[in-house]
Scaffold this active site. Sequence first.
Site, PDB file in Angstrom:
ATOM      1  N   LYS A  81      -2.218  -1.449  -3.798  1.00  0.00           N
ATOM      2  CA  LYS A  81      -3.090  -0.271  -3.707  1.00  0.00           C
ATOM      3  C   LYS A  81      -2.276   0.992  -3.768  1.00  0.00           C
ATOM      4  O   LYS A  81      -1.271   1.065  -3.072  1.00  0.00           O
ATOM      5  CB  LYS A  81      -3.824  -0.354  -2.370  1.00  0.00           C
ATOM      6  CG  LYS A  81      -4.752   0.795  -2.099  1.00  0.00           C
ATOM      7  CD  LYS A  81      -5.345   0.643  -0.740  1.00  0.00           C
ATOM      8  CE  LYS A  81      -6.160   1.886  -0.441  1.00  0.00           C
ATOM      9  NZ  LYS A  81      -6.542   1.966   0.929  1.00  0.00           N
TER      10      LYS A  81
ATOM     11  N   LYS B  44       0.855  -1.195   0.000  1.00  0.00           N
ATOM     12  CA  LYS B  44       0.000   0.000   0.000  1.00  0.00           C
ATOM     13  C   LYS B  44       0.881   1.231   0.000  1.00  0.00           C
ATOM     14  O   LYS B  44       1.694   1.436   0.898  1.00  0.00           O
ATOM     15  CB  LYS B  44      -0.908  -0.006   1.222  1.00  0.00           C
ATOM     16  CG  LYS B  44      -1.766   1.256   1.312  1.00  0.00           C
ATOM     17  CD  LYS B  44      -2.801   1.155   2.398  1.00  0.00           C
ATOM     18  CE  LYS B  44      -3.582   2.456   2.518  1.00  0.00           C
ATOM     19  NZ  LYS B  44      -4.581   2.389   3.579  1.00  0.00           N
TER      20      LYS B  44
HETATM   21  C1  PBG Z   1      -7.269   3.719   5.566  1.00  0.00           C
HETATM   22  C2  PBG Z   1      -7.683   3.395   4.190  1.00  0.00           C
HETATM   23  C3  PBG Z   1      -7.528   4.242   3.104  1.00  0.00           C
HETATM   24  C4  PBG Z   1      -8.149   3.629   2.029  1.00  0.00           C
HETATM   25  C5  PBG Z   1      -8.643   2.393   2.459  1.00  0.00           C
HETATM   26  N1  PBG Z   1      -8.326   2.258   3.806  1.00  0.00           N
HETATM   27  C6  PBG Z   1      -6.964   5.597   3.027  1.00  0.00           C
HETATM   28  C7  PBG Z   1      -5.619   5.886   3.575  1.00  0.00           C
HETATM   29  O1  PBG Z   1      -4.771   5.006   3.749  1.00  0.00           O
HETATM   30  O2  PBG Z   1      -5.405   7.062   3.862  1.00  0.00           O
HETATM   31  C8  PBG Z   1      -8.249   4.232   0.663  1.00  0.00           C
HETATM   32  C9  PBG Z   1      -9.347   3.765  -0.212  1.00  0.00           C
HETATM   33  C10 PBG Z   1      -9.635   4.672  -1.353  1.00  0.00           C
HETATM   34  O3  PBG Z   1      -8.992   5.720  -1.574  1.00  0.00           O
HETATM   35  O4  PBG Z   1     -10.590   4.359  -2.090  1.00  0.00           O
HETATM   36  N2  PBG Z   1      -6.660   2.801   6.314  1.00  0.00           N
END
Ligand code: PBG
Length: 333
Positions: free
Chosen positions: A256, A202
């Site tokens: 992601k 991520k």
């Molecule tokens: C937070 C989380 C995020 C997303 C999913 N879980 C945002 C972040 O890490 O700030 C992003 C999902 C999206 O942008 O559609 N743990």
Amino acid sequence: MRPTVAPFPAARFRRLRRLSALRDLAQEHRLSTADLIWPVFVRDGEGVEEPIASMPGVVRRSVDRVVAAAREAAELGIPAICIFPFTDASVKTDDCVEAWNPDNLTNRAVRAVKAAVPELVVMTDIALDPYNAQGHDGFVVGGEILNDETVEALVKMALAQAEAGADILGPSDMMDGRIGALRAALEAAGHQHVAIMSYAAKYASAFYGPFRDAVGAAGALKGDKLTYQMHPGNSNEALRLVERDLSEGADMVMVKPGMPYLDICRRVKDAFGAPTYAYQVSGEYAMLQGAAERGWLDGQKVMLESLLSFRRAGCDGVLTYFAPEVARLLGRP
Ligand code: PBG
């Protein structure tokens, strides 16, 4: 072994593009409704569907409306939904206790959905950000995001979600050591059937902007997430993270965001052959929807093309806000 290509005119690639039926026969990768995971936002209230300005077409739903969405997903043949809570500023604290409250929004939604539509897979998110007054995925002390203390909290959160009936837990926090800790705690508590989809690779991405509006974390967040999420310049690190998380007991791994990181999807699939997923995140959705609304892109076509790219890159499935629209177009698997 390289496939042989005859010289022109023996080889004419257009022969197999001539008819739609020939193109179908020669098509290497396909998108199916069976590949979709639909992220849904839950908020408090009753009968509420509240639009999210930066994600046109996406709403925050009260628990009863999440149940309605779950029924719709099952009817459309979408295998899974993933629940994200929009929490009011009043329940966001520095100690994040709401995260493992058995009756928090997520856990109430999970119970309601599993009671109404037991065959639908329910995935949840494990990270402290919706409950954290600091907006970060971990505890913040003196400007530092604590790792080990956060992992202990994530374990409590995971057990509450498993207890509520979640089928897949999605740790999205990027703390070190959390997969092993979650897996051990789940086994010890008799939740040996609960799967973990690790947000293994991520990235600290600006493409999450609209999501942070959707869950109400944008206002709370100070600074960025670069001390725990990956730097967008790294690729080998993604493989090491995936290997680590698989070795600690992750059943599925995720990359992601999605489209800007298709190279990572391909490397992960090639290296491990594990069940591999991508998250087409909020910013990707907003880009495509925004351009389509203005008539700059054919929304339906770019939606399908963008999702097919994940299959071509080796993903087994995709988390996408387009899921119901795609399912309506493609039909049941
Ligand atoms: C937070 C989380 C995020 C997303 C999913 N879980 C945002 C972040 O890490 O700030 C992003 C999902 C999206 O942008 O559609 N743990």
